[in-house]
Design a protein around this motif. Structure first.
Motif, PDB file in Angstrom:
ATOM      1  N   GLU A  18       6.352   1.077  -8.771  1.00 33.61           N
ATOM      2  CA  GLU A  18       5.274   0.266  -9.344  1.00 33.61           C
ATOM      3  C   GLU A  18       5.007  -0.928  -8.441  1.00 33.61           C
ATOM      4  OE1 GLU A  18       5.336  -2.818 -12.936  1.00 33.61           O
ATOM      5  OE2 GLU A  18       5.589  -0.736 -13.594  1.00 33.61           O
ATOM      6  N   ILE A  19       3.733  -1.172  -8.176  1.00 29.97           N
ATOM      7  CA  ILE A  19       3.334  -2.384  -7.461  1.00 29.97           C
ATOM      8  C   ILE A  19       3.289  -3.501  -8.489  1.00 29.97           C
ATOM      9  CG2 ILE A  19       1.514  -3.539  -6.151  1.00 29.97           C
ATOM     10  CD1 ILE A  19       0.570  -0.695  -5.304  1.00 29.97           C
ATOM     11  N   GLN A  20       4.070  -4.537  -8.288  1.00 33.56           N
ATOM     12  CA  GLN A  20       4.052  -5.652  -9.231  1.00 33.56           C
ATOM     13  C   GLN A  20       3.132  -6.780  -8.779  1.00 33.56           C
ATOM     14  OE1 GLN A  20       8.177  -6.669 -10.111  1.00 33.56           O
ATOM     15  NE2 GLN A  20       8.240  -5.025 -11.614  1.00 33.56           N
ATOM     16  N   ARG A  21       3.042  -6.991  -7.471  1.00 32.78           N
ATOM     17  CA  ARG A  21       2.174  -8.062  -6.974  1.00 32.78           C
ATOM     18  C   ARG A  21       1.957  -7.884  -5.478  1.00 32.78           C
ATOM     19  NH1 ARG A  21       1.894 -13.737  -9.384  1.00 32.78           N
ATOM     20  NH2 ARG A  21       2.439 -12.331 -11.038  1.00 32.78           N
ATOM     21  N   GLU A  83      -1.966 -15.038  12.588  1.00 35.92           N
ATOM     22  CA  GLU A  83      -0.709 -14.505  12.087  1.00 35.92           C
ATOM     23  C   GLU A  83      -0.792 -14.434  10.569  1.00 35.92           C
ATOM     24  OE1 GLU A  83       2.717 -16.145  14.956  1.00 35.92           O
ATOM     25  OE2 GLU A  83       1.607 -17.728  13.925  1.00 35.92           O
ATOM     26  N   ILE A  84      -0.357 -13.317  10.026  1.00 34.81           N
ATOM     27  CA  ILE A  84      -0.339 -13.167   8.576  1.00 34.81           C
ATOM     28  C   ILE A  84       0.968 -12.500   8.166  1.00 34.81           C
ATOM     29  CG2 ILE A  84      -1.563 -10.957   8.649  1.00 34.81           C
ATOM     30  CD1 ILE A  84      -2.789 -11.706   5.889  1.00 34.81           C
ATOM     31  N   GLN A  85       1.476 -12.945   7.042  1.00 39.06           N
ATOM     32  CA  GLN A  85       2.567 -12.257   6.357  1.00 39.06           C
ATOM     33  C   GLN A  85       1.989 -11.796   5.027  1.00 39.06           C
ATOM     34  OE1 GLN A  85       5.982 -14.809   6.004  1.00 39.06           O
ATOM     35  NE2 GLN A  85       6.559 -14.508   8.140  1.00 39.06           N
ATOM     36  N   GLN A  86       1.633 -10.514   4.989  1.00 40.76           N
ATOM     37  CA  GLN A  86       1.105  -9.909   3.765  1.00 40.76           C
ATOM     38  C   GLN A  86       2.303  -9.329   3.032  1.00 40.76           C
ATOM     39  OE1 GLN A  86      -2.426  -9.701   2.926  1.00 40.76           O
ATOM     40  NE2 GLN A  86      -1.439  -9.332   0.982  1.00 40.76           N
ATOM     41  N   SER A  87       2.462  -9.718   1.781  1.00 39.31           N
ATOM     42  CA  SER A  87       3.669  -9.356   1.045  1.00 39.31           C
ATOM     43  C   SER A  87       3.353  -8.626  -0.242  1.00 39.31           C
ATOM     44  CB  SER A  87       4.473 -10.616   0.715  1.00 39.31           C
ATOM     45  OG  SER A  87       4.792 -11.310   1.900  1.00 39.31           O
ATOM     46  N   GLY A  88       4.364  -7.941  -0.728  1.00 36.90           N
ATOM     47  CA  GLY A  88       4.243  -7.266  -2.002  1.00 36.90           C
ATOM     48  C   GLY A  88       5.593  -7.229  -2.695  1.00 36.90           C
ATOM     49  N   ILE A  89       5.538  -7.221  -3.997  1.00 44.89           N
ATOM     50  CA  ILE A  89       6.739  -7.044  -4.808  1.00 44.89           C
ATOM     51  C   ILE A  89       6.600  -5.671  -5.461  1.00 44.89           C
ATOM     52  CG2 ILE A  89       8.098  -7.868  -6.752  1.00 44.89           C
ATOM     53  CD1 ILE A  89       7.065 -10.684  -6.113  1.00 44.89           C
ATOM     54  N   PHE A  90       7.621  -4.852  -5.255  1.00 41.06           N
ATOM     55  CA  PHE A  90       7.586  -3.462  -5.698  1.00 41.06           C
ATOM     56  C   PHE A  90       8.816  -3.149  -6.546  1.00 41.06           C
ATOM     57  CE2 PHE A  90       5.463  -3.809  -1.619  1.00 41.06           C
ATOM     58  CZ  PHE A  90       4.250  -3.186  -1.857  1.00 41.06           C
ATOM     59  N   MET A  91       8.601  -2.485  -7.665  1.00 37.62           N
ATOM     60  CA  MET A  91       9.702  -1.964  -8.472  1.00 37.62           C
ATOM     61  C   MET A  91       9.926  -0.537  -7.992  1.00 37.62           C
ATOM     62  SD  MET A  91      10.924   0.116 -11.026  1.00 37.62           S
ATOM     63  CE  MET A  91       9.446   0.749 -11.773  1.00 37.62           C
ATOM     64  N   ILE A  92      11.131  -0.283  -7.508  1.00 37.63           N
ATOM     65  CA  ILE A  92      11.480   1.038  -6.987  1.00 37.63           C
ATOM     66  C   ILE A  92      12.812   1.414  -7.615  1.00 37.63           C
ATOM     67  CG2 ILE A  92      11.896   2.422  -4.930  1.00 37.63           C
ATOM     68  CD1 ILE A  92      10.390   0.245  -3.326  1.00 37.63           C
ATOM     69  N   ASN A  93      12.810   2.493  -8.372  1.00 40.59           N
ATOM     70  CA  ASN A  93      14.006   2.865  -9.125  1.00 40.59           C
ATOM     71  C   ASN A  93      14.209   4.385  -9.070  1.00 40.59           C
ATOM     72  OD1 ASN A  93      16.215   2.739 -10.850  1.00 40.59           O
ATOM     73  ND2 ASN A  93      14.974   2.643 -12.704  1.00 40.59           N
ATOM     74  N   GLY A  94      15.446   4.798  -8.922  1.00 39.83           N
ATOM     75  CA  GLY A  94      15.774   6.214  -9.035  1.00 39.83           C
ATOM     76  C   GLY A  94      15.615   7.019  -7.773  1.00 39.83           C
TER      77      GLY A  94
END
Length: 155
Positions: A18-21, A83-94
């Protein structure tokens, strides 16, 4: 109308993603030789550097950071640097460990890249320069190359 699709539950053994942000963590733009750059013939040469990093935020939640640096010169002089730091928070399970590493090193950067590409294009235009549209990147190939280099250092 009943929904016949199986539902994943927290106890489910099915892998979950899941993409959280998605967000810009850092952004920098410099055009040190303006306005002189604008009155000279435009002959851009682009040097591009990509890097990905990830770290665990909490159980099954990871931050992935795609760093892109584009250095553009024209007539052997610096036109601009972005320069860019493109970020994401991901829920990865299993996922098994090897698949988790591939998700973090290839799959997630593939998701982040279009966002970074759009920000770069927008900021460059706002800086007064012609649009810079980055070509697609094969993160799967880069990930495999990284694994091969890592294995080469181990042996």
């Amino acid at each position: 109308m009943p929904d016949n699709q199986p539902k994943a539950t927290p106890n489910s053994k099915e892998p979950q993603f899941e993409i959280q942000r998605i967000y810009v963590k850092d952004l920098s733009f410099e055009s040190p030789n303006t306005p002189q750059t604008f009155v000279e013939d435009w002959k851009p040469e682009v040097q591009l550097n990509l890097e990905t990093k990830s770290h665990k935020v909490q159980d099954n939640v990871h931050e992935v950071v795609l760093s892109i640096t584009a250095t553009v010169t024209s007539n052997k002089k610096s036109a601009f640097l972005i320069e860019i730091q493109q970020s994401g928070i991901f829920m990865i399970n299993g996922f098994p460990a090897d698949q988790l590493h591939q998700m973090l090193g290839s799959f997630c950067p593939n998701i982040l890249f279009p966002y970074a590409r759009e920000v770069i294009s927008d900021v460059v235009v706002r800086g007064g320069f012609p649009q810079l549209i980055l070509a697609p990147v094969n993160f799967d190939a880069l990930y495999m190359q990284h694994l091969e280099e890592k294995e080469g250092k181990v042996h």
